[in-house]
Structure formats: structure tokens, C-alpha cells
Design a protein around this motif. Structure first.
Motif: not given
Length: 238
Positions: A15-17, A21, A124-141
Motif C-alpha cells: 500500500a502507499l500512504g 496503505d 480506501n477501505l477493504f473488507l478483506t475477511d469473509a468471516e469478519d466484516p468488522t475487519l477493514g484494510e485501509i490504504e492512503i495515497m
């Protein structure tokens, strides 16, 4: 920055911050509604304003992504302008992604410049875990070099985190950042993220923040100045 990957593929890439990311059927339906919630949302902060990623932003974004530096730091392949428009439409519809374009508040709100003249990056924010919708991966550019190192990435990241916590139900954040991207790693650590893993294959560091009551209060305090507005209303002629 947007990861130019096939729809539904959530591979790990750098990721690029700043200087740097799916769920089941029921969960997917819920997240589809949630992730489209920002299509008319403007978040106005002190340095940055976040607006939805629309077709009008694509030409400038496409211009940014011709940069070999940004391609390398975002693990992106160069796309044609038409492919960029198709990707933007996909992003508006995908249930597991939420994105904002980062604008310079001074130029946008005070000087009344157009979005394209004020664009400095995206978050950006991604929901990356099919079993845990409370987990988000964040990226900043922060794509515009003149805006790096001036607090724009930090405020945009805090605003997206606050939005994720209050609107999307995210309580855990992860950021995957290239090992060489020391400034971005430093920024996320200042935002209370802790390093939890190093991937030698992708040459990236994973940082994480679990948002408990204390972190939530801190996050809301950091973004108490942010004003939420209607994007459609702001586009209407006076």
C-alpha cells in the motif's frame, strides 16, 4: 491507491500512504448496502475533504497512475483510460470496498476550485475477511508530491477510520505497507497501529489497530471537526 486486481480477488500487495496503505449471502447483502452509503457523502476536514470517486475524477486519476513510482508503490499495472473508467464503475458497485477521493480543502471550499483542480490522492477501505466484516484494510495515497509530509495523509486516514467505525461497523483496522516505505509505517504507528507481521515474499509490513472504547473516543476526538455534507447538493448551481 486502488489495487487493480480482478473483482473479488483480495490478494496482499503493498500500500502507499503519506510518503507512503466476502461475507456469506446475508453478509454480502448487508455490506453491499453499507459500502454504497458513501456515494453521496462529503467529509470536510481542515486540510482535506473526502468526496466519492466518480467518473469525473477518472482522467486525473489516470494521469497519476502513469507514474512508475505510484505503479510500483501500489503494485498496479498501467491501464488505458477506458479501463480506468470501467474500474471506477466496478469500485462503485463492489460490496467489499469503500473509496474517497482526497481534495485540498483550502482550494476546494475556500477558493471554489473544481474537484479535478483540488485532487491530491485517495483513501480506501477493504473488507478483506469473509468471516469478519468488522475487519477493514485501509490504504492512503497522496499522489501529488507537493502534498506529502504536510499532514494531508494523516487527516484523510483518520477521517476514513472514523467513517469506518461510525458508518461501516469496522472495529479492527489493518494496513499493509511496503517495507521501504518508512514514512508511511511511521505515520500509521503515530495513529496507534502496531506492527503485527512482516511478509518477506511481498516485502510488506502489516500494522493493526483494534478499536476499543478508548481508541474510539480518541478517534472521534481527532475527527470532531469534520463536517458531513451532501455531494449532490454541493454540485447544484447556486
Amino acid at each position: 491507491a486502488h489495487r487493480w486486481l480482478p473483482k473479488g480477488f483480495m490478494g496482499a500487495v503493498p500500500a502507499l500512504g503519506l510518503a507512503g496503505d466476502t461475507s456469506g449471502v446475508l453478509g454480502l447483502s448487508r455490506s453491499a448496502e453499507v459500502m454504497k452509503i458513501n456515494e453521496n457523502t462529503v467529509l470536510q476536514g481542515q486540510r482535506v475533504t473526502l468526496v466519492p470517486y466518480t467518473a469525473a475524477h477518472v482522467p486525473r486519476y489516470h494521469q497519476w497512475m502513469q507514474s512508475e513510482e505510484l505503479q510500483r508503490l501500489t503494485a498496479s499495472e498501467p491501464l488505458s483510460l477506458q479501463q480506468e473508467f470501467e474500474m471506477q464503475r466496478s469500485w462503485r458497485e463492489d460490496a467489499d470496498k469503500c473509496t474517497f477521493i482526497v481534495l485540498d480543502t483550502e482550494r476546494w471550499a475556500v477558493q471554489a476550485c473544481t474537484d479535478n483542480d483540488c485532487m491530491v490522492g485517495d483513501v480506501n477501505l477493504f473488507l478483506t475477511d469473509a468471516e469478519d466484516p468488522t475487519l477493514g484494510e485501509i490504504e492512503i495515497m497522496i499522489a501529488e508530491p507537493g502534498y506529502r509530509g504536510r499532514g494531508f495523509g494523516k487527516e484523510a486516514t483518520l477521517m476514513m477510520m472514523s467513517y469506518g467505525v461510525t458508518k461501516l461497523g469496522v472495529t479492527k483496522f489493518e494496513a499493509k505497507i511496503g517495507q521501504e516505505n518508512e514514512a508511511s509505517i511511521c505515520m500509521f504507528k503515530k495513529l496507534r497501529f502496531k506492527e503485527v507481521a512482516v511478509n518477506s515474499v511481498f516485502q510488506e509490513v502489516t500494522l493493526r489497530l483494534d478499536v476499543g472504547d478508548q481508541e474510539r473516543r480518541w478517534l472521534l476526538e481527532q475527527t470532531s471537526h469534520v463536517k458531513e455534507k451532501s455531494y449532490v447538493a454541493l454540485q447544484l448551481p447556486a
